[in-house]
Design an enzyme around this catalytic site. Structure first.
Site, mmCIF file in Angstrom:
data_model
loop_
_atom_site.group_PDB
_atom_site.id
_atom_site.type_symbol
_atom_site.label_atom_id
_atom_site.label_comp_id
_atom_site.label_asym_id
_atom_site.label_seq_id
_atom_site.Cartn_x
_atom_site.Cartn_y
_atom_site.Cartn_z
ATOM 1 N N CYS A 112 0.858 -1.181 0.000
ATOM 2 C CA CYS A 112 0.000 0.000 0.000
ATOM 3 C C CYS A 112 0.901 1.240 0.000
ATOM 4 O O CYS A 112 1.768 1.384 0.856
ATOM 5 C CB CYS A 112 -0.866 -0.047 1.263
ATOM 6 S SG CYS A 112 -1.818 1.445 1.540
ATOM 7 N N CYS A 119 -3.349 15.227 3.350
ATOM 8 C CA CYS A 119 -4.488 15.075 2.450
ATOM 9 C C CYS A 119 -5.421 16.261 2.651
ATOM 10 O O CYS A 119 -5.581 16.752 3.766
ATOM 11 C CB CYS A 119 -5.237 13.773 2.736
ATOM 12 S SG CYS A 119 -6.621 13.468 1.609
ATOM 13 N N CYS A 123 -11.658 13.567 5.392
ATOM 14 C CA CYS A 123 -12.645 12.583 5.843
ATOM 15 C C CYS A 123 -12.544 12.502 7.367
ATOM 16 O O CYS A 123 -11.449 12.467 7.925
ATOM 17 C CB CYS A 123 -12.370 11.216 5.208
ATOM 18 S SG CYS A 123 -12.534 11.225 3.407
ATOM 19 N N CYS A 126 -10.353 9.746 9.272
ATOM 20 C CA CYS A 126 -9.057 9.366 8.716
ATOM 21 C C CYS A 126 -7.925 10.219 9.286
ATOM 22 O O CYS A 126 -8.027 11.449 9.348
ATOM 23 C CB CYS A 126 -9.101 9.496 7.195
ATOM 24 S SG CYS A 126 -7.543 9.088 6.390
ATOM 25 N N CYS A 353 -3.542 4.093 7.767
ATOM 26 C CA CYS A 353 -3.890 5.430 7.341
ATOM 27 C C CYS A 353 -3.219 6.576 8.081
ATOM 28 O O CYS A 353 -3.849 7.344 8.788
ATOM 29 C CB CYS A 353 -5.395 5.632 7.468
ATOM 30 S SG CYS A 353 -6.302 4.155 7.181
#
Ligand code: SAH
Length: 367
Positions: A112, A119, A123, A126, A353
């Site tokens: 991954c 980011c 969200c 996250c 994450c």
């Protein structure tokens, strides 16, 4: 700053070498050093003439990320925290097989990778977006995550065999790490083409999954590209009410638009879609939610990958009890949806994450 050589395709290099009056076979020699052999220094490229190596050195950088931390064990999930040239931190996670995504258990490994530092999409569940967006990764920074992991996990084999071509370690690639890949579209595609190419990473397009929070216009754009990349939609809600609550991007591209873009992708590429659905207690885990979710999945021939949400320090979300997750899965199956429930790997090593990065940045700040 110089462009890194691993941001260039074979075609780019051919044009450059032609302008330098270098024969074409030199491009192939160079590529063999960069990809199957994964060397990290110009001087290691012993079959390239000295003056050519010097010219390359002046024109391009040859960067590798610094491995800042590594967690996990060889036969379980391994997490890599990289420090880039500007001291930004990004993560990659190596996961032994991923039956949930690819349908069969085996000894294959999935990597991954990240595409941005931070980011911008925020969200609510996250960790990657908690500190906002910092910058896009360049193509070579995306490519190098694969090469650097392969260097690391095959280093003992390298020494034992003494061979220059070392075995590959990454069979499947999921672009599900930090960042929104489709918001770094050009660099993402450039990197994936290098990783996909037979002269480069050699990873088949169908073994590469791009995950998006739902950027509808870019999904349409991706549908028009020639490669058969798999697409994972971070759905997490099958109604606008639920999605709006946890994913701000849904206000920009509500479900109707997202689904229309996915239909276009499906029409062009076939059955290449997965829905990711994090189960969050009291938010999206009720039995009622299985109906609109099943309708969407069947309409798009999508698999549903249920993921009990990870607890993130500072965020209120809780994972539902195991029996709630199992009941949610069973309800989807009763509605004839192909669904899996992730019995997670790597929870104990902050594998989800952006959590390792967040923790390390806090520790670095304190120090
Ligand atoms: N921006 C892209 C890729 C990064 S996030 C996207 O949204 O798809 C990819 C996945 O990380 C999400 O779909 C989700 O499966 C996972 N994820 C994020 N936060 C999580 C959490 N708290 N618990 C479990 N999985 C999470």
């Amino acid at each position: 700053m110089l462009i890194d050589i691993k941001s260039l395709t074979r075609e780019d290099l051919k044009a450059r070498f032609k302008a330098w009056d270098q024969p074409e076979y030199r491009v192939n020699q160079l590529l063999r050093w960069l990809y199957p052999r994964r060397v990290t220094a110009w001087d290691a490229m012993t079959d390239l003439p000295g003056p050519l190596r010097e010219r390359l050195r002046q024109m391009y950088s040859l960067q590798t990320p610094e491995l800042l931390r590594k967690q996990g064990s060889r036969d379980a999930t391994q997490k890599f925290l990289w420090r880039l040239h500007d001291h930004s931190l990004v993560e990659s996670v190596l996961i032994p097989a991923n039956p949930a995504l690819y349908g069969d258990a085996s000894d294959r490994q999935t990597l991954c990778i990240s595409t941005q530092v931070g980011c911008a999409y925020g969200c609510k569940f996250c960790a990657s977006g908690l500190d906002g967006w910092k910058r896009n990764l360049t193509p070579d920074e995306i490519v190098e995550q694969v090469l650097a992991v392969e260097r690391d996990v095959t280093s003992d084999k390298w020494q034992v065999t003494g061979k220059q071509i070392v075995p590959r370690a990454v069979d499947n690639l999921v672009v599900m790490g930090m960042g929104e890949p489709l918001a770094n579209y050009e660099n993402l595609l450039a990197a994936l083409r290098i990783l996909n190419a037979p002269w480069g990473g050699g990873i088949g397009a169908r073994k590469i999954t791009i995950s998006t929070c739902g950027l509808a216009p870019q999904i349409r754009r991706l549908a028009d590209e020639p490669e058969q990349f798999r697409l994972a939609i971070s759905l997490h809600g099958a109604t606008d009410a639920v999605r709006n609550r946890i994913m701000p991007v849904n206000r920009k591209y509500p479900l109707k638009e997202l689904v229309a873009a996915c239909e276009q992708y499906q029409a062009k590429k076939g059955r290449m879609l997965t829905f990711e659905y994090i189960l969050i207690a009291g938010v999206n885990d009720s039995m009622e939610q299985t109906r609109p979710l099943a309708i969407l999945a069947k309409k798009l021939f999508a698999k549903v990958n249920l993921i009990p949400c990870n607890q993130i320090v500072g965020l209120p979300w809780q994972r539902p009890a195991d029996d709630v997750c199992e009941a949610f899965l069973a309800a989807l199956e009763r509605q004839n949806v192909a669904a899996t429930l992730r019995r997670e790997k790597g929870r104990d090593i902050d594998a989800a994450c952006g959590q390792l990065r967040l923790k390390t940045e806090k520790q670095l700040l304190k120090a």
